[in-house]
Scaffold this motif. Sequence first.
Motif, PDB file in Angstrom:
ATOM      1  N   THR A  26       5.611   8.817 -25.455  1.00 19.78           N
ATOM      2  CA  THR A  26       6.733   8.355 -26.270  1.00 19.78           C
ATOM      3  C   THR A  26       6.869   6.837 -26.237  1.00 19.78           C
ATOM      4  N   ASN A 130       6.179  16.636 -31.403  1.00 19.80           N
ATOM      5  CA  ASN A 130       7.082  15.636 -31.963  1.00 19.80           C
ATOM      6  C   ASN A 130       6.528  14.247 -31.649  1.00 19.80           C
ATOM      7  N   GLU A 132       6.876  11.186 -32.032  1.00 18.44           N
ATOM      8  CA  GLU A 132       7.717  10.002 -32.260  1.00 18.44           C
ATOM      9  C   GLU A 132       7.570   9.056 -31.069  1.00 18.44           C
ATOM     10  N   SER A 134       9.038   5.475 -29.113  1.00 21.66           N
ATOM     11  CA  SER A 134      10.260   4.697 -28.904  1.00 21.66           C
ATOM     12  C   SER A 134       9.904   3.396 -28.226  1.00 21.66           C
TER      13      SER A 134
END
Length: 137
Positions: A26, A130, A132, A134
């Motif tokens: 992430t 997922n 995604e 950050s």
Amino acid sequence: MADTLTSQTLPKTSATLTVRIIKSFTYRTEKSLVLHDVNLVETTVGQLKERAGQAVQTQPGWKPYKNVQLDTMKLYTKAHGAKTQNLIINLDHDDWILSDEQMTLEDLGFENETEVSFFNRADYDAFKQNPETSWAC
């Protein structure tokens, strides 16, 4: 000699590999571990995992990575090969996951300057569901 690729400059008994130790998918947290003099003919996936894990536990500069449960390796790229668009790991080609710990690196097609990712499989599977990223603030 000028036409020789760098992946062919060293013998298979003395290759240089880069192991991308992934802490977080992430946050795209990874650090590269360069291993020299790897014997691709004799070294198995299990032995490569052991060598990389031992380096993380004993070499300076790896403290933030010591608590990561590293259990899975996946081919990232070979020298002069195409790289993925994802900066942390290639999410396609799950067949590149090195699941047979008894296979030698030579049998898997490793060459000098091959890059492999070393990570926690549960974290990888969750990120794949997922993907995604950050940024830490």
